[in-house]
Design a protein around this motif. Structure first.
Motif, PDB file in Angstrom:
ATOM      1  N   VAL A 179      98.796  60.130 -31.445  1.00  0.00           N
ATOM      2  CA  VAL A 179      99.958  59.490 -31.696  1.00  0.00           C
ATOM      3  C   VAL A 179     101.292  60.561 -31.854  1.00  0.00           C
ATOM      4  O   VAL A 179     101.335  61.556 -32.330  1.00  0.00           O
ATOM      5  CB  VAL A 179     100.076  59.127 -33.115  1.00  0.00           C
ATOM      6  N   PRO A 180     102.428  60.102 -30.946  1.00  0.00           N
ATOM      7  CA  PRO A 180     102.526  58.851 -30.244  1.00  0.00           C
ATOM      8  C   PRO A 180     102.316  58.937 -28.840  1.00  0.00           C
ATOM      9  O   PRO A 180     102.741  57.768 -28.040  1.00  0.00           O
ATOM     10  CB  PRO A 180     104.088  58.679 -30.408  1.00  0.00           C
ATOM     11  N   ASP A 184     100.279  54.179 -31.113  1.00  0.00           N
ATOM     12  CA  ASP A 184     101.066  53.838 -32.319  1.00  0.00           C
ATOM     13  C   ASP A 184     100.581  54.379 -33.368  1.00  0.00           C
ATOM     14  O   ASP A 184     101.137  54.711 -34.529  1.00  0.00           O
ATOM     15  CB  ASP A 184     101.849  52.750 -32.342  1.00  0.00           C
ATOM     16  N   PRO A 205     103.363  56.465 -36.829  1.00  0.00           N
ATOM     17  CA  PRO A 205     104.507  57.180 -36.021  1.00  0.00           C
ATOM     18  C   PRO A 205     105.270  58.168 -37.085  1.00  0.00           C
ATOM     19  O   PRO A 205     105.133  57.954 -38.333  1.00  0.00           O
ATOM     20  CB  PRO A 205     105.708  55.922 -35.727  1.00  0.00           C
ATOM     21  N   GLU A 206     105.400  59.165 -36.584  1.00  0.00           N
ATOM     22  CA  GLU A 206     106.190  60.362 -37.425  1.00  0.00           C
ATOM     23  C   GLU A 206     105.330  60.662 -38.606  1.00  0.00           C
ATOM     24  O   GLU A 206     105.796  61.009 -39.920  1.00  0.00           O
ATOM     25  CB  GLU A 206     107.499  59.926 -37.731  1.00  0.00           C
TER      26      GLU A 206
END
Length: 597
Positions: A179-180, A184, A205-206
């Protein structure tokens, strides 16, 4: 139109040339209206010259790839006409008379007379085949790039996971790579070995985690009838591609595992997903699920193959980490049983630390010991058997027990005791080589004075911190390593040195001062500097500080044994300020054994 017309090449000749020209030709006036069109242009555009004559060429013909009109200020042909210069283009689109779009390549040249631009000659050809070829070439290139990216990702994952033997760290590295770059969201489920599946990781994400119930859930193992994607992966070992994830709930009577999987996909807004086994065959240890949330970029068969390859490699790594964990648990238990509690002899204070190697079995051949001898002296031992694995630990245990017995039974100097140990070692142990220091702290444990009497079998020298803020290495008393067949009867050297009140003695193994890429002198100077910086700190704090400053890259065990003599008493019997015996010094209890750094 002007031009050099050769003899016999009159206007009729040039008219025939234009009519027989294989390339389509339009002649435009300065306003961009069609003045003339040759037969090739009529055929290509599906329009007659009569129908086109007088029409605005841009409004009549020029379209974008979707068939929409192109704004006049974006037309390169009109800009060239207004500027009176030539131009050419690839990838233009013209509207045919039958409504179909025609991909063209074109070239325009100004027509001048007496230095003034009177119009434009526009040549164009059918580029439909070229555009199709370009699209095919682009598609092939993109496919190769995607394949290369997948292969690079698999190779990188293999390399990165091979650098750790910790399960949690391996999984954290895995999801950070997936990821990413590929997905996702990612989730990992592992078998617990007790009939349950444990969802151990969910990452988005993040680094975000999905905010839904059950993210760290434990559910029963799937039965053979469980047809959910996660159930098929865990029971059959097959990979599952969900090209389009639907919002429909699982069928009636669905398993807790199916509900967990469906809940995850719904919580993150999945539009496509891939679930693969971790491992292969009958060694499936869990499942990896990756998710995409963009409906325009669903997973395909190529992604399924790549993620499946990742799953097989991750399964091998997890198998290794689990076996390593079992070995580590055994080794740590063995280590704790080998490290005896430190005595508390009078006002003398002791502290010790053992730090295992960063990789391996978490136990090795480094050890320390301290015990009171039958004549009242305090024995101190620091030693290192070659290696840092279970074999080295077993050898260390043998030497540890034999040396204790010999030192207790023989009240002579340390060199004589170590001579006897060296002679016995090849007969009653499996140790090939070892280093050690055996020392006696002689003197009344309450009042002193104290003298250090020691011998070294190829071991790094003790470090003595004096109460005046200086430090020195005690380099006397050096002899050969144990197991090097020293000549019998020569006798090992002994050395003595007074221990002032308030001084600190450090015995240590070479892992503390030998670091790859650095020489021994540099390591010894670093230890001296680090120890002096906290010379008056409590012994436990001093030991912790020294181990915390071991440079990265050390690949060996470290054992550290510290002794502190009490400061001189004042008339009232209170230790002098600045050299107080620190509270919390270790004595009479087993020293803490820190885990891996």
């Amino acid at each position: 139109m002007r031009g050099a017309v050769g003899e016999g090449m009159g206007p009729e000749y040039w008219r025939q040339v234009v009519e027989q020209l294989g390339a389509a030709l339009l002649v435009l006036d300065t306003a961009g209206r069609v003045v003339a069109a040759n037969p090739a242009a009529e055929r290509l555009l599906g329009r007659t010259a009569t129908a086109m004559r007088g029409a605005d060429a841009h409004d009549l013909l020029h379209r974008d790839a979707d068939g929409d009109e192109v704004p006049r200020d974006r037309c390169p042909l009109l800009r060239a006409l207004a500027g009176g210069y030539g131009a050419r283009g690839e990838g233009g689109t013209y509207l045919r008379g039958d409504g179909r779009l025609l991909a063209v390549s074109w070239s325009a040249s100004p027509l001048t007379e007496a230095g003034s631009v009177r119009g434009m000659a526009l040549l164009f050809t059918d580029a439909t085949g070229d555009r199709r070829l370009h699209r095919e070439r682009t598609a092939r290139t993109r496919a190769l790039e995607d394949l290369n990216e997948r292969l690079s990702l698999v190779a990188e994952i293999t390399d990165v996971l091979g650098q750790t033997l910790e399960t949690d760290e391996a999984l954290a590295r895995l999801v950070r790579l997936l990821v990413p770059r590929l997905a996702d969201w990612a989730a990992v489920d592992l078998r617990t070995g007790t009939g349950e599946i444990h969802r151990v990781a969910v990452t988005g994400p993040e680094g975000r985690h999905a905010g839904f119930e059950g993210r760290r859930a434990r559910v029963p193992e799937p039965g053979e009838a469980d047809a959910s994607p996660l159930g098929r992966v865990l029971t059959l070992g097959e990979s599952v591609l969900q090209g389009r994830v639907t919002a429909a709930p699982p069928a009636a009577g669905h398993s807790p595992l199916a509900a967990l999987h469906h809940g995850f996909l719904g919580a993150v807004g999945a539009t496509s997903a891939v679930t693969v086994p971790l491992g292969a065959g009958d060694r499936v240890t869990g499942a990896l699920t990756v998710v995409r949330t963009d409906p325009a970029h669903p997973f395909d068969d190529g992604d399924l193959a790549a993620v499946g390859d990742v799953g097989r490699r991750v399964g091998v790594v997890l198998d290794h980490t689990r076996r390593y964990g079992r070995q580590r648990a055994v080794a740590e238990a063995m280590q704790r049983n080998l490290l005896a509690p430190l005595p508390r002899p009078g006002r003398l204070r002791l502290a010790a630390r053992y730090q295992p190697a960063p990789a391996g079995s978490q136990v090795g051949g480094d050890w320390y010991d301290a015990f009171t001898l039958q004549d009242g002296a305090l024995a101190l031992v620091i030693g290192d058997v070659v290696g840092h694995d279970l074999t080295a630990a077993a050898g260390m245990a043998q030497l540890h027990g034999i040396l204790r017995s010999l030192a207790w039974d023989h009240t002579g100097p340390p060199g004589a005791v170590v001579d006897r140990l060296d002679a016995a070692m090849p007969v009653i142990t499996t140790v090939p080589l070892a280093t050690l220091i055996l020392a006696r702290v002689e003197g009344d444990p309450e009042t002193g004075p104290w003298t250090l009497h020691w011998t070294s079998a190829g071991h790094p020298p003790p470090l003595l911190l004096s109460p005046d803020g200086t430090a020195c290495y005690l380099e006397a008393g050096q002899g050969l390593l144990l197991g090097t067949d020293s000549a019998p009867g020569t006798g090992r050297p002994d050395a003595t040195h007074p221990l002032e009140p308030g001084s600190t003695l450090l015995l240590y193994t070479d892992g503390l001062v030998e670091t790859p890429g650095s020489d021994l002198d540099t390591g010894l100077e670093r230890l001296r500097r680090d120890a002096l910086a906290v010379a008056h700190a409590p012994l436990d704090a001093l030991c912790g500080h020294i181990l915390a400053h071991v440079p990265p890259g050390n690949a060996d065990d470290v054992a550290l044994l510290a002794l502190r003599t009490p400061p001189p008493r004042d008339g009232g019997g209170v230790p002098r300020k600045g050299n107080r015996d620190p509270a919390g010094a270790t004595g009479g209890t087993r020293p803490p054994v820190p885990g891996r750094r």
